[in-house]
Write a protein that holds these residues in place. Structure first.
Motif, short mmCIF file in Angstrom:
data_model
loop_
_atom_site.label_atom_id
_atom_site.label_comp_id
_atom_site.label_asym_id
_atom_site.label_seq_id
_atom_site.Cartn_x
_atom_site.Cartn_y
_atom_site.Cartn_z
N ASP A 1 7.18 10.24 9.40
CA ASP A 1 6.29 10.93 8.34
C ASP A 1 6.22 12.38 8.87
O ASP A 1 5.33 12.50 9.67
CB ASP A 1 4.99 9.97 8.66
N THR A 2 7.16 13.11 8.56
CA THR A 2 7.31 14.53 9.02
C THR A 2 5.97 15.23 9.13
O THR A 2 5.86 15.76 10.19
CB THR A 2 8.58 15.23 8.35
N ASP A 3 4.88 15.13 8.06
CA ASP A 3 3.98 16.04 8.21
C ASP A 3 2.60 15.17 8.37
O ASP A 3 1.59 15.63 8.08
CB ASP A 3 3.88 16.85 6.80
N LEU A 4 2.88 14.02 8.63
CA LEU A 4 1.92 12.85 9.09
C LEU A 4 0.97 12.88 7.74
O LEU A 4 -0.18 12.03 7.88
CB LEU A 4 0.76 13.42 10.09
N SER A 5 1.37 13.12 6.59
CA SER A 5 0.38 12.81 5.58
C SER A 5 0.21 11.32 5.00
O SER A 5 -0.95 11.14 4.53
CB SER A 5 1.02 13.80 4.12
N GLY A 6 1.42 10.58 5.14
CA GLY A 6 1.14 9.20 4.80
C GLY A 6 0.41 8.48 5.78
O GLY A 6 -0.59 7.59 5.42
N ALA A 7 0.53 8.88 7.39
CA ALA A 7 -0.18 8.15 8.27
C ALA A 7 -1.60 8.71 7.99
O ALA A 7 -2.61 7.76 8.12
CB ALA A 7 0.16 8.45 9.65
N ARG A 8 -1.99 9.78 7.82
CA ARG A 8 -3.39 10.21 7.65
C ARG A 8 -4.00 9.61 6.26
O ARG A 8 -5.26 9.37 6.39
CB ARG A 8 -3.71 11.54 7.50
N ALA A 9 -3.24 9.35 5.38
CA ALA A 9 -3.75 8.92 4.13
C ALA A 9 -4.26 7.30 4.45
O ALA A 9 -5.20 6.84 3.93
CB ALA A 9 -2.71 8.72 2.98
N ILE A 10 -3.50 6.82 5.13
CA ILE A 10 -3.82 5.34 5.37
C ILE A 10 -5.08 5.44 6.33
O ILE A 10 -5.91 4.44 6.14
CB ILE A 10 -2.67 4.69 6.30
N ALA A 11 -5.13 6.35 7.46
CA ALA A 11 -6.12 6.39 8.09
C ALA A 11 -7.48 6.75 7.29
O ALA A 11 -8.70 6.10 7.67
CB ALA A 11 -6.01 7.50 9.18
N LYS A 12 -7.33 7.38 6.55
CA LYS A 12 -8.41 8.06 5.44
C LYS A 12 -9.03 6.51 4.99
O LYS A 12 -10.21 6.56 4.58
CB LYS A 12 -8.12 9.22 4.39
N LYS A 13 -8.16 5.94 4.41
CA LYS A 13 -8.56 4.54 3.52
C LYS A 13 -9.27 3.65 4.45
O LYS A 13 -10.21 2.89 3.96
CB LYS A 13 -7.14 4.12 2.96
N ILE A 14 -8.63 3.45 5.68
CA ILE A 14 -9.35 2.63 6.45
C ILE A 14 -10.76 3.07 7.06
O ILE A 14 -11.65 2.16 6.94
CB ILE A 14 -8.35 2.50 7.91
N LEU A 15 -10.66 4.15 7.19
CA LEU A 15 -12.14 4.69 7.76
C LEU A 15 -13.34 5.05 6.51
O LEU A 15 -14.37 5.19 7.07
CB LEU A 15 -11.74 6.00 8.48
N ALA A 16 -12.90 5.02 5.56
CA ALA A 16 -13.39 5.22 4.25
C ALA A 16 -14.42 3.83 4.19
O ALA A 16 -15.49 3.79 3.69
CB ALA A 16 -12.87 5.63 3.08
N ALA A 17 -14.01 2.56 4.63
CA ALA A 17 -14.70 1.53 4.43
C ALA A 17 -15.66 1.17 5.47
O ALA A 17 -15.35 1.55 6.54
CB ALA A 17 -13.86 0.21 4.58
N PRO A 18 -16.84 0.66 5.24
CA PRO A 18 -17.84 0.22 6.12
C PRO A 18 -17.60 -0.74 6.84
O PRO A 18 -17.46 -1.93 6.54
CB PRO A 18 -18.99 0.10 5.18
N HIS A 19 -17.06 -0.38 8.36
CA HIS A 19 -16.67 -1.63 9.42
C HIS A 19 -17.30 -1.21 10.61
O HIS A 19 -16.85 -0.30 11.14
CB HIS A 19 -15.20 -1.76 9.16
N ALA A 20 -18.20 -2.12 11.08
CA ALA A 20 -18.87 -1.67 12.24
C ALA A 20 -18.09 -1.57 13.57
O ALA A 20 -18.44 -0.90 14.24
CB ALA A 20 -20.16 -2.77 12.41
N GLN A 21 -16.91 -2.37 13.39
CA GLN A 21 -15.92 -2.57 14.68
C GLN A 21 -15.09 -1.43 14.70
O GLN A 21 -14.28 -1.09 15.70
CB GLN A 21 -15.45 -3.72 14.78
N ILE A 22 -14.50 -0.79 13.54
CA ILE A 22 -13.64 0.56 13.35
C ILE A 22 -14.55 1.84 13.46
O ILE A 22 -15.08 2.14 12.46
CB ILE A 22 -12.92 0.29 12.29
N ASP A 23 -14.20 2.69 14.45
CA ASP A 23 -14.30 3.97 14.52
C ASP A 23 -13.47 5.04 14.59
O ASP A 23 -13.69 6.34 14.51
CB ASP A 23 -15.55 4.25 15.47
N ARG A 24 -12.11 4.56 14.36
CA ARG A 24 -11.15 5.80 14.69
C ARG A 24 -9.52 4.92 14.32
O ARG A 24 -9.64 3.71 14.50
CB ARG A 24 -10.79 6.00 16.17
N VAL A 25 -8.64 5.70 14.17
CA VAL A 25 -7.42 5.13 13.93
C VAL A 25 -6.32 6.08 14.69
O VAL A 25 -6.56 7.10 14.63
CB VAL A 25 -6.99 5.30 12.36
#
Length: 265
Positions: A223-247
């Motif tokens: 993922d040459t510019d990390l845009s895909g990986a960052r998009a996944i991280a953004k979707k994960i972190l947008a959800a309210p989940h008490a045990q997840i604070d980072r990707v």
């Protein structure tokens, strides 16, 4: 999102002494397990790499000290006598003649091993994925996460992003379709991957309530510019989940293995 640049897995995941780290999902769990072991063994004591399912035999460069035993007393005696000067032990209970894979230990044994004085860390591959970048767990028996796990790492191969939800790219695509609400054959989006991680019956099913959950998006060199990986991280972190604070974004086969850590907020 807040993005930090670090180089070590230990720093990226915030790993402290006496942690039991369970790896679930797909996309490079075994590689990540031995990359973690290679880092953590530098702290003295012994790091145990093991599985509660099955793993392919690792190369000797990653698992120089292999203990194959199903006898609990034998395992404990070996670790007490040899662990401190070996640094890293790969532990399995046997080997399958049919598949050639090493067989896992019982999760209850992990509870006893972490209490041994020489043992500083235990890393457990708690899931299988038939070498696909993405998977859905079988709800009747997967994943097999020890109850004393303090860190659960769901692993995703970024190359699944944008592919079709089919057997070629996803282990158990029908189950994945059910969990994410899309049809088999449809495109795997960042939202679909996030749903597989966050769904109660998804990749982190059975995680202990005290455990931190930190997803690892692997193979980001694809993922040459990390845009895909960052998009996944953004979707994960947008959800309210008490045990997840980072990707964590990285490539477990490379040094340094971490590209970025994306924090919530």
């Amino acid at each position: 999102m807040n993005i930090n640049t670090v180089s070590t897995l230990k720093e990226a995941f915030g790993i402290g002494l006496k942690e039991v780290i369970s790896l679930v999902g797909a996309g490079g769990k075994t590689t990540l397990m031995f990359a973690l072991a290679g880092e953590l063994k530098e702290g003295g004591g012994v790091v145990i790499a093991t599985t509660t399912t099955k793993i392919f035999p690792p190369p000797s460069s990653e698992a120089a000290h292999l203990l194959i035993s199903s006898d609990q007393d034998e395992i404990i005696d070996f670790i007490l006598q040899n662990g401190p000067h070996l640094g890293h032990i790969t532990l399995t209970s046997g080997k399958s003649e049919a598949s050639g894979k090493f067989l896992g230990i019982k999760p209850e044994l992990v509870l006893k091993l972490i209490d041994l004085d020489p043992v500083l860390f235990i890393i457990v591959e708690a899931d299988g994925a038939a070498r696909r970048p993405l998977k859905a767990p079988e709800p009747s028996y997967e994943p097999v996460i020890p109850l004393n796990s303090s860190l659960v790492i769901p692993v995703i191969g970024v190359e699944a992003l944008g592919q079709a939800l089919t057997e070629e790219h996803v282990f158990r695509p029908e189950l994945a379709a059910r969990l994410t609400g899309i049809a088999v054959g449809e495109c795997i989006s960042a939202e679909v991957i996030a749903k597989l991680i966050l769904h109660p019956l998804g990749l982190t099913r059975g995680s202990p309530p005290q455990a931190r959950i930190i997803p690892f998006i692997n193979k980001v060199d694809l993922d040459t510019d990390l845009s895909g990986a960052r998009a996944i991280a953004k979707k994960i972190l947008a959800a309210p989940h008490a045990q997840i604070d980072r990707v964590v974004l990285g490539q477990a086969q490379r040094k340094p293995p971490v590209r970025e850590v994306v924090f919530k907020g």
